[in-house]
Design a protein around this motif. Sequence first.
Motif, PDB file in Angstrom:
ATOM      1  N   ARG A  56      23.978  36.260  53.307  1.00  0.00           N
ATOM      2  CA  ARG A  56      23.439  35.875  51.999  1.00  0.00           C
ATOM      3  C   ARG A  56      24.545  35.999  50.968  1.00  0.00           C
ATOM      4  NH1 ARG A  56      19.259  40.532  49.755  1.00  0.00           N
ATOM      5  NH2 ARG A  56      20.713  42.311  49.792  1.00  0.00           N
ATOM      6  N   ASP A  57      24.399  35.244  49.890  1.00  0.00           N
ATOM      7  CA  ASP A  57      25.448  35.180  48.878  1.00  0.00           C
ATOM      8  C   ASP A  57      25.683  36.551  48.246  1.00  0.00           C
ATOM      9  OD1 ASP A  57      25.589  32.512  49.450  1.00  0.00           O
ATOM     10  OD2 ASP A  57      24.792  31.821  47.522  1.00  0.00           O
ATOM     11  N   ARG A  58      26.875  36.692  47.652  1.00  0.00           N
ATOM     12  CA  ARG A  58      27.272  37.959  47.041  1.00  0.00           C
ATOM     13  C   ARG A  58      27.599  37.744  45.569  1.00  0.00           C
ATOM     14  NH1 ARG A  58      32.178  40.622  50.094  1.00  0.00           N
ATOM     15  NH2 ARG A  58      31.397  42.485  49.028  1.00  0.00           N
ATOM     16  N   ALA A  59      27.242  38.709  44.762  1.00  0.00           N
ATOM     17  CA  ALA A  59      27.697  38.785  43.376  1.00  0.00           C
ATOM     18  C   ALA A  59      27.677  40.257  43.006  1.00  0.00           C
ATOM     19  CB  ALA A  59      26.814  37.971  42.439  1.00  0.00           C
ATOM     20  N   VAL A  60      28.855  40.858  42.879  1.00  0.00           N
ATOM     21  CA  VAL A  60      28.974  42.297  42.675  1.00  0.00           C
ATOM     22  C   VAL A  60      28.890  42.628  41.189  1.00  0.00           C
ATOM     23  CG1 VAL A  60      30.557  44.264  42.895  1.00  0.00           C
ATOM     24  CG2 VAL A  60      30.337  42.614  44.776  1.00  0.00           C
ATOM     25  N   ASN A  61      28.138  43.669  40.879  1.00  0.00           N
ATOM     26  CA  ASN A  61      28.071  44.188  39.520  1.00  0.00           C
ATOM     27  C   ASN A  61      29.302  45.064  39.298  1.00  0.00           C
ATOM     28  OD1 ASN A  61      27.553  45.389  37.089  1.00  0.00           O
ATOM     29  ND2 ASN A  61      25.698  46.457  37.742  1.00  0.00           N
ATOM     30  N   LEU A  62      30.264  44.555  38.558  1.00  0.00           N
ATOM     31  CA  LEU A  62      31.520  45.274  38.368  1.00  0.00           C
ATOM     32  C   LEU A  62      31.369  46.523  37.510  1.00  0.00           C
ATOM     33  CD1 LEU A  62      33.887  42.207  37.872  1.00  0.00           C
ATOM     34  CD2 LEU A  62      33.640  43.643  39.916  1.00  0.00           C
ATOM     35  N   ALA A  63      30.222  46.674  36.875  1.00  0.00           N
ATOM     36  CA  ALA A  63      29.970  47.871  36.078  1.00  0.00           C
ATOM     37  C   ALA A  63      29.203  48.930  36.865  1.00  0.00           C
ATOM     38  CB  ALA A  63      29.188  47.507  34.816  1.00  0.00           C
ATOM     39  N   ALA A  64      28.905  48.653  38.123  1.00  0.00           N
ATOM     40  CA  ALA A  64      28.121  49.588  38.936  1.00  0.00           C
ATOM     41  C   ALA A  64      28.891  50.884  39.169  1.00  0.00           C
ATOM     42  CB  ALA A  64      27.754  48.946  40.267  1.00  0.00           C
ATOM     43  N   THR A  65      28.154  51.934  39.451  1.00  0.00           N
ATOM     44  CA  THR A  65      28.753  53.236  39.742  1.00  0.00           C
ATOM     45  C   THR A  65      28.202  53.762  41.056  1.00  0.00           C
ATOM     46  OG1 THR A  65      27.003  54.410  38.526  1.00  0.00           O
ATOM     47  CG2 THR A  65      28.977  53.790  37.289  1.00  0.00           C
ATOM     48  N   GLY A  66      28.917  54.719  41.632  1.00  0.00           N
ATOM     49  CA  GLY A  66      28.374  55.421  42.799  1.00  0.00           C
ATOM     50  C   GLY A  66      29.099  55.194  44.104  1.00  0.00           C
ATOM     51  N   ALA A  67      29.705  54.036  44.328  1.00  0.00           N
ATOM     52  CA  ALA A  67      30.348  53.765  45.611  1.00  0.00           C
ATOM     53  C   ALA A  67      31.689  54.489  45.702  1.00  0.00           C
ATOM     54  CB  ALA A  67      30.560  52.268  45.797  1.00  0.00           C
ATOM     55  N   THR A  68      31.907  55.181  46.818  1.00  0.00           N
ATOM     56  CA  THR A  68      33.165  55.877  47.056  1.00  0.00           C
ATOM     57  C   THR A  68      33.704  55.489  48.426  1.00  0.00           C
ATOM     58  OG1 THR A  68      32.007  57.800  47.969  1.00  0.00           O
ATOM     59  CG2 THR A  68      32.519  57.836  45.609  1.00  0.00           C
ATOM     60  N   LEU A  69      34.986  55.669  48.608  1.00  0.00           N
ATOM     61  CA  LEU A  69      35.650  55.323  49.854  1.00  0.00           C
ATOM     62  C   LEU A  69      36.206  56.594  50.472  1.00  0.00           C
ATOM     63  CD1 LEU A  69      36.320  52.629  51.352  1.00  0.00           C
ATOM     64  CD2 LEU A  69      38.570  52.725  50.265  1.00  0.00           C
ATOM     65  N   SER A  70      36.007  56.768  51.788  1.00  0.00           N
ATOM     66  CA  SER A  70      36.520  57.965  52.448  1.00  0.00           C
ATOM     67  C   SER A  70      38.040  57.966  52.447  1.00  0.00           C
ATOM     68  CB  SER A  70      36.010  58.031  53.893  1.00  0.00           C
ATOM     69  OG  SER A  70      36.661  57.052  54.693  1.00  0.00           O
ATOM     70  N   ALA A  71      38.614  59.141  52.625  1.00  0.00           N
ATOM     71  CA  ALA A  71      40.068  59.257  52.638  1.00  0.00           C
ATOM     72  C   ALA A  71      40.669  58.436  53.776  1.00  0.00           C
ATOM     73  CB  ALA A  71      40.472  60.726  52.762  1.00  0.00           C
ATOM     74  N   ASP A  72      40.021  58.435  54.941  1.00  0.00           N
ATOM     75  CA  ASP A  72      40.537  57.670  56.078  1.00  0.00           C
ATOM     76  C   ASP A  72      40.504  56.175  55.796  1.00  0.00           C
ATOM     77  OD1 ASP A  72      41.044  59.956  57.497  1.00  0.00           O
ATOM     78  OD2 ASP A  72      39.258  59.821  58.770  1.00  0.00           O
ATOM     79  N   GLU A  73      39.393  55.695  55.214  1.00  0.00           N
ATOM     80  CA  GLU A  73      39.299  54.269  54.900  1.00  0.00           C
ATOM     81  C   GLU A  73      40.293  53.888  53.806  1.00  0.00           C
ATOM     82  OE1 GLU A  73      34.923  52.601  55.602  1.00  0.00           O
ATOM     83  OE2 GLU A  73      34.973  54.298  54.209  1.00  0.00           O
ATOM     84  N   ARG A  74      40.454  54.759  52.831  1.00  0.00           N
ATOM     85  CA  ARG A  74      41.409  54.462  51.769  1.00  0.00           C
ATOM     86  C   ARG A  74      42.820  54.333  52.347  1.00  0.00           C
ATOM     87  NH1 ARG A  74      41.054  54.648  46.327  1.00  0.00           N
ATOM     88  NH2 ARG A  74      38.933  55.496  46.520  1.00  0.00           N
ATOM     89  N   ALA A  75      43.175  55.235  53.246  1.00  0.00           N
ATOM     90  CA  ALA A  75      44.497  55.169  53.864  1.00  0.00           C
ATOM     91  C   ALA A  75      44.648  53.896  54.687  1.00  0.00           C
ATOM     92  CB  ALA A  75      44.725  56.399  54.736  1.00  0.00           C
ATOM     93  N   ARG A  76      43.596  53.528  55.416  1.00  0.00           N
ATOM     94  CA  ARG A  76      43.649  52.318  56.236  1.00  0.00           C
ATOM     95  C   ARG A  76      43.886  51.073  55.400  1.00  0.00           C
ATOM     96  NH1 ARG A  76      38.537  49.672  59.639  1.00  0.00           N
ATOM     97  NH2 ARG A  76      39.635  47.743  60.210  1.00  0.00           N
ATOM     98  N   TYR A  77      43.186  50.976  54.282  1.00  0.00           N
ATOM     99  CA  TYR A  77      43.250  49.753  53.489  1.00  0.00           C
ATOM    100  C   TYR A  77      44.344  49.772  52.423  1.00  0.00           C
ATOM    101  CZ  TYR A  77      39.009  48.521  55.947  1.00  0.00           C
ATOM    102  OH  TYR A  77      38.097  48.223  56.931  1.00  0.00           O
ATOM    103  N   LEU A  78      45.156  50.831  52.431  1.00  0.00           N
ATOM    104  CA  LEU A  78      46.376  50.857  51.630  1.00  0.00           C
ATOM    105  C   LEU A  78      47.620  50.673  52.490  1.00  0.00           C
ATOM    106  CD1 LEU A  78      45.690  53.810  49.154  1.00  0.00           C
ATOM    107  CD2 LEU A  78      45.943  51.400  48.543  1.00  0.00           C
ATOM    108  N   ALA A  79      47.446  50.761  53.808  1.00  0.00           N
ATOM    109  CA  ALA A  79      48.584  50.737  54.721  1.00  0.00           C
ATOM    110  C   ALA A  79      49.172  49.334  54.846  1.00  0.00           C
ATOM    111  CB  ALA A  79      48.153  51.241  56.096  1.00  0.00           C
ATOM    112  N   PRO A  80      50.475  49.236  55.060  1.00  0.00           N
ATOM    113  CA  PRO A  80      51.088  47.927  55.308  1.00  0.00           C
ATOM    114  C   PRO A  80      50.789  47.456  56.720  1.00  0.00           C
ATOM    115  CG  PRO A  80      52.736  49.648  55.517  1.00  0.00           C
ATOM    116  CD  PRO A  80      51.472  50.324  55.052  1.00  0.00           C
ATOM    117  N   SER A  81      50.913  46.150  56.936  1.00  0.00           N
ATOM    118  CA  SER A  81      50.867  45.576  58.283  1.00  0.00           C
ATOM    119  C   SER A  81      52.181  44.840  58.509  1.00  0.00           C
ATOM    120  CB  SER A  81      49.683  44.623  58.425  1.00  0.00           C
ATOM    121  OG  SER A  81      49.895  43.420  57.694  1.00  0.00           O
ATOM    122  N   ASP A  82      52.342  44.270  59.688  1.00  0.00           N
ATOM    123  CA  ASP A  82      53.590  43.578  59.983  1.00  0.00           C
ATOM    124  C   ASP A  82      53.871  42.449  58.996  1.00  0.00           C
ATOM    125  OD1 ASP A  82      53.932  45.257  62.106  1.00  0.00           O
ATOM    126  OD2 ASP A  82      53.532  43.769  63.660  1.00  0.00           O
TER     127      ASP A  82
END
Length: 362
Positions: A117-143
Amino acid sequence: MQRRTLLKTGAALAAAALATPRMAFAEEGAFAPAPGAWRTFEMRTRIELASVKGSARAWVPVPAFAESGWTRPQPTTFSGNATTAKLIEAPAGMVVAEWAGGAEAPVLEVVSRVQTRDRAVNLAATGATLSADERARYLAPSDLIPTDGIVAETAKKAVGAATTDRAKAEAIYQWVVENTHRDAKVRGCGLGDIATMLESGNLGGKCADINALYVGLARAAGLPARDVYGIRVAPSRFGYKSLGANSETITKAQHCRAEVWLDGPGWVPVDPADVRKVALEEPPANRPLDDPKVAAARKVLFGAWETNWVAYNDAHDVALPGATGPKLGFLMYPQAETAAGRLDCLDADGFKYVITAREIVA
């Protein structure tokens, strides 16, 4: 090879999807994706290799990327004459088939269903957090997506005076839209080699290039981000010819998108590549960025997606199980190897494979 069901979900979800009415198409030019009724799509990938001596293998990506708010993979089945076949979840969801000792006319057919289903994110929303492991994964470089050197230097320029994560994410989005262009001559969806793009000064490409550039710049600026690889499965309901699959045959409809993480709203969909696709391809084509239809796409595609598109995975540096050839920067096309080597996944007719899609409606 015996037909098997490989991905399981509740029968209630499937029944609800089958009961979902077809949503009316929006008027021309009204581009406003928003969460609504779920749609169910069935995708069918059929591979027919030439007869082979020695072993052959094939890898078919399937919709395995799940996010409760907008995409729910349903059962996948497969059939054919492979010696062995199975579905694996890592490094990306795929059906892996092998024809041992040679075979006449190897065949593999993979059928998947997925709800979107379609998406439209409320950019003013609060509450969502990212785990330390996920944050590291999605900040890491790839080849293909480094975060140092010229990428870090460019990210600093793109961010400019922005100080908040949201402002940085938007500044990078606007910079990518302004400085890239869609290059129709690029094969497939591109390579996604962002350092080479920046070093050469040629920022032309397709979705796997332009959206990978967004991901790399975001990561270099300290914002978790990811590419999401998939395929368009239906026409746009908002009057955009360039942003949909306009036939049941979707063999060449692969499309990569991007997301950036913002604490509060969570994963925010972005797609600067599609802004550039609208500019180049939306009839009558070659529209400037200030064209109303391009401007509407530019405004919407930071924070919203139309999901006439199915997500496969968000994997980088994919080592295909059992392969003799090199790993892939990403998995978005069927792959195969014979004794002669890796087949050209962008040459569907020579490969050969066909992908079709249909919407399941009541």
